[in-house]
Design a protein around this motif. Structure first.
Motif, PDB file in Angstrom:
ATOM      1  N   MET A  75      -3.412  63.481 110.090  1.00  0.00           N
ATOM      2  CA  MET A  75      -2.213  62.783 109.647  1.00  0.00           C
ATOM      3  C   MET A  75      -1.008  63.691 109.829  1.00  0.00           C
ATOM      4  O   MET A  75      -1.126  64.911 109.867  1.00  0.00           O
ATOM      5  N   ARG A 130       1.247  64.623 107.863  1.00  0.00           N
ATOM      6  CA  ARG A 130       1.494  65.589 106.791  1.00  0.00           C
ATOM      7  C   ARG A 130       0.701  66.878 107.006  1.00  0.00           C
ATOM      8  O   ARG A 130       1.074  67.938 106.478  1.00  0.00           O
ATOM      9  N   THR A 135       0.821  59.511 106.077  1.00  0.00           N
ATOM     10  CA  THR A 135      -0.558  59.257 106.503  1.00  0.00           C
ATOM     11  C   THR A 135      -0.661  58.732 107.940  1.00  0.00           C
ATOM     12  O   THR A 135      -1.762  58.499 108.428  1.00  0.00           O
TER      13      THR A 135
END
Length: 277
Positions: free
Chosen positions: A231, A233, A254
């Motif tokens: 993802m 992040r 996400t």
């Protein structure tokens, strides 16, 4: 019939000058003049345009380009055998063909040809991508790029978000240009035949690309697609405060790289630029 059409067949040129294709130079010669003519015509109306060709080899595509209304052709060739073999074509072109001996990766193509200029080339496969990235940096200097790639590279250029072939090359190419796959050529059309098909692609500069610095776009796409299964992040941690960058770009933590459209990456690049200032 022009003087160019009176030249001997390309196979005769290859035999005369011992032009066996060199794998180290990424050479795959296209000898069918109907096909080279088709590629030249695919570049569109070249009236008044100086065309830059990379790796002319025995001169098949060069002949096709000289048979258009192009103002002139500048061909860059690093193989000294081909430089010698092109002498007859230079003479037949009567001043419209200039041959530059050297490495296209090091050439300042804008300095070699006056505007308006376009690039039309059957690119050596081993340097096709770095050449393209270099031209995309300054694509506003060209009217168009009409280029032949391995089909898998062409598929990546035109890929849309959500697919496995969508990646850094897709984003950067589509950010800077309108990417238009034109037609495929089978392996048997080449000497020697490569292991896969080839595709002719045209790239037309975007008049108003999403604002972002090229270096920043390269950085964020490298980070995101370098760990494409992660993802955002997680994948963007290598370049700064991932959560902050994602929030500023209006994206979702996400999401994964393959889900982000070009505009999303441009927003990420702007956020990254701002974080470095």
């Amino acid at each position: 019939m022009s003087r160019i059409d009176e030249l001997p067949p390309l196979r005769d040129v290859i035999a005369r000058f011992d032009l066996g294709a060199k794998k180290a130079l990424g050479q795959n010669f296209l000898l069918d003049l109907n096909l080279t003519g088709r590629i030249a015509r695919a570049a569109g109306d070249l009236t008044g345009v100086t065309v830059i060709e990379i790796g002319p080899g025995p001169g098949g595509l060069t002949r096709g380009l000289l048979n258009t209304n192009a103002a002139a052709v500048v061909a860059i060739e690093r193989d000294p055998r081909c430089v010698t073999a092109l002498a007859d074509l230079i003479e037949a072109a009567e001043g419209r063909l200039r041959l530059v001996e050297g490495d296209a990766l090091e050439a300042d193509v804008e300095a070699l040809a006056p505007a308006p200029r376009a690039i039309v080339a059957n690119l050596p496969y081993n340097v096709a991508t770095p050449l393209l990235i270099g031209w995309l940096r300054r694509i506003d200097q060209f009217r168009s790029l009409t280029l032949m790639f391995q089909r898998e590279v062409a598929d990546r250029l035109a890929a849309k978000p959500g697919g496995k072939t969508y990646g850094r090359l897709s984003v950067i190419s589509q950010w800077r240009a309108d990417v238009r796959p034109l037609f495929n050529l089978p392996a048997r059309a080449f000497t020697p035949p490569p292991k896969i098909e080839s595709t002719v692609v045209q790239l037309i500069p975007r008049q108003s690309p999403e604002p972002a610095e090229f270096a920043a776009m390269e950085t964020v796409t490298a980070a995101a697609f370098g760990q494409r299964r992660k993802m955002l992040r997680a994948s963007l941690k290598s370049i700064g405060d991932a959560e902050s960058l994602i929030e500023q770009a209006g994206l979702i933590p996400t999401q994964r790289a393959e889900e982000i459209p070009v505009a999303g990456f441009a927003a990420l690049a702007r956020a990254y630029q701002a974080s470095r200032s």
